[in-house]
Structures are given as structure tokens and as C-alpha cells.
Write an enzyme that holds these catalytic residues in place. Structure first.
Site, PDB file in Angstrom:
ATOM      1  N   PRO A   2     -37.432  14.304   9.953  1.00  0.00           N
ATOM      2  CA  PRO A   2     -37.931  15.533  10.562  1.00  0.00           C
ATOM      3  C   PRO A   2     -36.863  16.612  10.621  1.00  0.00           C
ATOM      4  CG  PRO A   2     -37.863  13.740  12.174  1.00  0.00           C
ATOM      5  CD  PRO A   2     -37.560  13.167  10.852  1.00  0.00           C
ATOM      6  N   GLU A   3     -37.127  17.723   9.955  1.00  0.00           N
ATOM      7  CA  GLU A   3     -36.290  18.912  10.051  1.00  0.00           C
ATOM      8  C   GLU A   3     -37.155  19.977  10.714  1.00  0.00           C
ATOM      9  OE1 GLU A   3     -34.306  19.733   6.288  1.00  0.00           O
ATOM     10  OE2 GLU A   3     -34.423  17.633   5.718  1.00  0.00           O
ATOM     11  N   LYS A  66     -33.889  21.396  15.510  1.00  0.00           N
ATOM     12  CA  LYS A  66     -34.618  20.126  15.491  1.00  0.00           C
ATOM     13  C   LYS A  66     -34.799  19.559  16.894  1.00  0.00           C
ATOM     14  CE  LYS A  66     -32.113  19.329  11.229  1.00  0.00           C
ATOM     15  NZ  LYS A  66     -31.019  18.547  10.629  1.00  0.00           N
ATOM     16  N   HIS A 100     -43.592   0.229  17.131  1.00  0.00           N
ATOM     17  CA  HIS A 100     -42.312   0.742  17.644  1.00  0.00           C
ATOM     18  C   HIS A 100     -42.470   1.777  18.752  1.00  0.00           C
ATOM     19  CE1 HIS A 100     -40.495  -1.392  14.315  1.00  0.00           C
ATOM     20  NE2 HIS A 100     -41.290  -0.751  13.476  1.00  0.00           N
ATOM     21  N   ARG A 285     -24.569  11.050   1.928  1.00  0.00           N
ATOM     22  CA  ARG A 285     -25.978  11.091   1.604  1.00  0.00           C
ATOM     23  C   ARG A 285     -26.090  11.606   0.183  1.00  0.00           C
ATOM     24  NH1 ARG A 285     -27.541  15.144   6.300  1.00  0.00           N
ATOM     25  NH2 ARG A 285     -25.888  14.021   7.305  1.00  0.00           N
TER      26      ARG A 285
END
Length: 311
Positions: A2-3, A66, A100, A285
Site C-alpha cells: 500500500p502506497e 501512507k 490474520h 529491493r
DNA sequence: CATAGAACCTGTATGC
DNA sequence: TGCATACAGGTTCTAT
């Protein structure tokens, strides 16, 4: 993943379904990850978190970068960061919670608001509010000039009308870092993550490892504008989803993944010039770029970081 | 103070 | 088939 566009999509869902609602009960899952990690930044731990939230009414859903928070009638903020895999999900009572699920709020309309998080990089906490540094609104969703204390260090984001793009560009030009590293630094400008950084740089035709120092101011402005445009387009598509790790409060996926031009496109032809998109490691990354229309430039030196500043 | 890297997690894909 | 490894990656913490 999520950005900004994904978090904003979640905020809109919370505005619709949580704002105006009172919290009747707070149930925190009993496993150690839920009781310790999900509320790891909350002073007082899980029991205190539940106590302080029970009975409160949400008055606004706000976002900066965010970070996401719900203001309460106790003049506090329930701050959330989704991390890599955090989700808010609405549920009907009696229905099984998502996998979860770390905690569940029973709202006064009888529905459940779950916070689920597979990898537990996300977290929740209750934080006091403080005035914004510049006197402007704390973020999208509220005109009040207040931010949760734990969000004070986060810069305004690329969709915030108060973000001064020229000032951000100057900050970048004064740094000794690569342009992508600065785009990802939430203290410089917020909301940009690995996906939209690569997409914005592709649109601006700038390679991720270019030294920001020495780049023309208008070139940096183009990078910022391109990244903002990508995120605006992504928001209109409901965000980017590759799998079930990002969904909105109703469990729906966004479809901007179809529009990605660089991120995840290794070995596929660039949509502009047909050269093959490359993937290289950067900052632990991956960075995706077109080797032809994002040409190599001078790299950051790393040893000549300048420090100045005048408060 | 600025910067770089480690640590925190778990599910999926890949290699041997 | 099973085990080991790589990868996804946002933020805070720690070390330099």
C-alpha cells in the site's frame, strides 16, 4: 505494497463506514503477534489500547502520505500504518473474520471493522494530537491544523495542495543522494513507495540512481509532477493490487497493475521505445527501468553530502 | 546531524 | 518430495 493511492482508497472506505460510528467493543486476537506486534507502538499495550478506544466515536478519517488516522471525540487519533499487508475490512456479525485478523471493532451499526495483517509490518496506536508545523491542515480528510504526534515527522504528500514542489525539489538538490532514494524518503515528500517511484521516474525518463545534486530544478519538478500524475491515475483505478494483500474495506482489488509501465515489467518491451525493461537491486529491493529512455547519468557520490539548513 | 544498513514478518516461488 | 533460499518491501532502530 500500500502506497498513497491504496491508503487513500482505504481512507475513503473508512470515511463512509467508520466516521460517525461509535466503538462498542474492541477485540484483540490473543496470539502474540496480535497482542504485541500490531500495537507495538502503543504505550500501554493491547489492553490499554482496547480500553481507550471503547466507547469512542470517530469524527474524521485523515491521511498524510501512507499514514492514516481516525480522529475521535476524545481529541485523540487512532493511527494506522498498513505496512506491507495491513487491511481494514468490513464484516457482518457472525461472518468469519478475514485471515490474520489482529483486532476487531464492533461498531454501533452492528457491523465489524477488522484490521487484518499477514506480515505484521502494519501497526495501530492511539496518539495525542499536536499542531502542524506549518499551520495547515493535518492531511487529506480534515481541515484541522493538527497531526498525531507520531506523524509529525512525515512530510506532506504529493497530492497535498500545500506541498511546495519547488521547495521539495530544492531539498532534493541539496542532498547527496540518488533521486529515487529521496523520492522514497518520507521526510522529504510522503506517499511514494517502490512501485510509484519507478513509475514516476519512467514517465519522467529519469534513471533511479541519478544524483539529485546537480540535476536541473525543472527536471526534478518533472519527476515530482510525473509521480503525482501516476498516483492520481492509480487512485482513479482504486490502486494497484497484485494479489490479496491489498484490497479496500470491502475486499475489492484495484486494477492499476494493468497500467504499470516499468514496475514488475522485467524483460518486457518498454511502451515507448521497445527496449527491454531491466530490474536491478537498489536499496535492498528492486528498481525497474528502461535502459534506453532512462539513460544513465552522473551517480550520487555519497561522500560529499552537504549539510546546511537554516531552520 | 546525515546517511546506510539491519531488523522486523510470513507466504509464495524457485533451485537443488 | 522435501528442504533451503530468494523475494516481496515500509518503517524504525542502530551504527557509523
Amino acid at each position: 505494497m500500500p502506497e498513497l493511492p491504496e491508503v487513500e482508497t482505504v481512507r475513503l472506505g473508512l470515511r463512509t463506514h467508520a466516521v460517525g460510528r461509535r466503538v462498542q467493543t474492541v477485540t484483540i486476537a490473543t496470539d502474540p503477534v496480535s497482542t504485541r506486534r500490531t500495537v507495538r507502538r502503543h504505550d500501554g499495550g493491547a489492553a490499554d489500547f482496547a480500553d481507550r478506544l471503547t466507547g469512542r466515536t470517530f469524527t474524521a478519517a485523515v491521511r498524510r502520505g501512507k499514514y492514516l488516522w481516525l480522529l475521535t471525540d476524545a481529541d485523540e487519533a487512532v493511527v494506522a500504518h498498513l505496512g506491507m499487508s495491513g487491511q481494514f475490512r468490513l464484516g457482518e456479525p457472525g461472518r468469519s473474520a478475514p485471515p490474520h485478523t489482529r483486532l476487531t471493532l464492533r461498531l454501533d451499526d452492528g457491523r465489524d471493522l477488522h484490521f487484518a495483517d499477514q506480515r505484521s509490518f502494519g501497526h495501530l496506536l492511539i496518539a495525542p494530537l499536536e499542531p502542524t508545523a506549518d499551520g495547515g491542515p493535518g492531511g487529506q480528510g480534515s481541515d484541522a491544523a493538527i497531526v498525531p504526534s507520531v506523524v509529525a515527522h512525515i512530510a506532506r504528500d504529493l497530492l497535498d495542495p500545500l506541498t511546495d514542489m519547488g521547495s521539495v525539489a530544492s531539498t532534493m538538490r541539496r542532498s547527496g543522494s540518488e533521486v529515487k532514494r529521496l523520492l522514497l524518503d518520507q521526510r522529504v515528500v510522503s506517499g511514494v513507495g517502490n512501485i510509484y517511484a519507478d513509475e514516476g521516474l519512467w514517465r519522467a525518463r529519469i534513471r533511479f540512481d541519478r544524483a539529485a545534486q546537480g540535476m536541473r530544478a525543472d527536471t526534478l519538478r518533472r519527476v515530482l509532477d510525473s509521480t503525482r500524475e501516476v498516483m492520481t491515475d492509480a487512485l482513479a483505478a482504486g490502486g494497484t493490487s497484485f494479489d490479496e494483500l491489498y484490497v479496500d474495506v470491502n475486499g475489492s482489488s484495484g486494477y492499476f497493475d494493468r497500467s504499470l509501465r516499468a514496475y514488475g515489467q522485467e524483460g518486457r518491451p518498454c511502451g515507448r521505445c521497445d527496449a527491454l525493461i531491466r530490474r536491478v537491486p537498489f536499496m535492498n529491493r528492486s528498481s525497474f527501468y528502461c535502459p534506453r529512455c532512462q539513460p544513465a547519468g552522473r551517480s550520487a557520490s555519497h561522500s560529499t553530502a552537504r549539510t546546511r539548513g537554516r531552520g
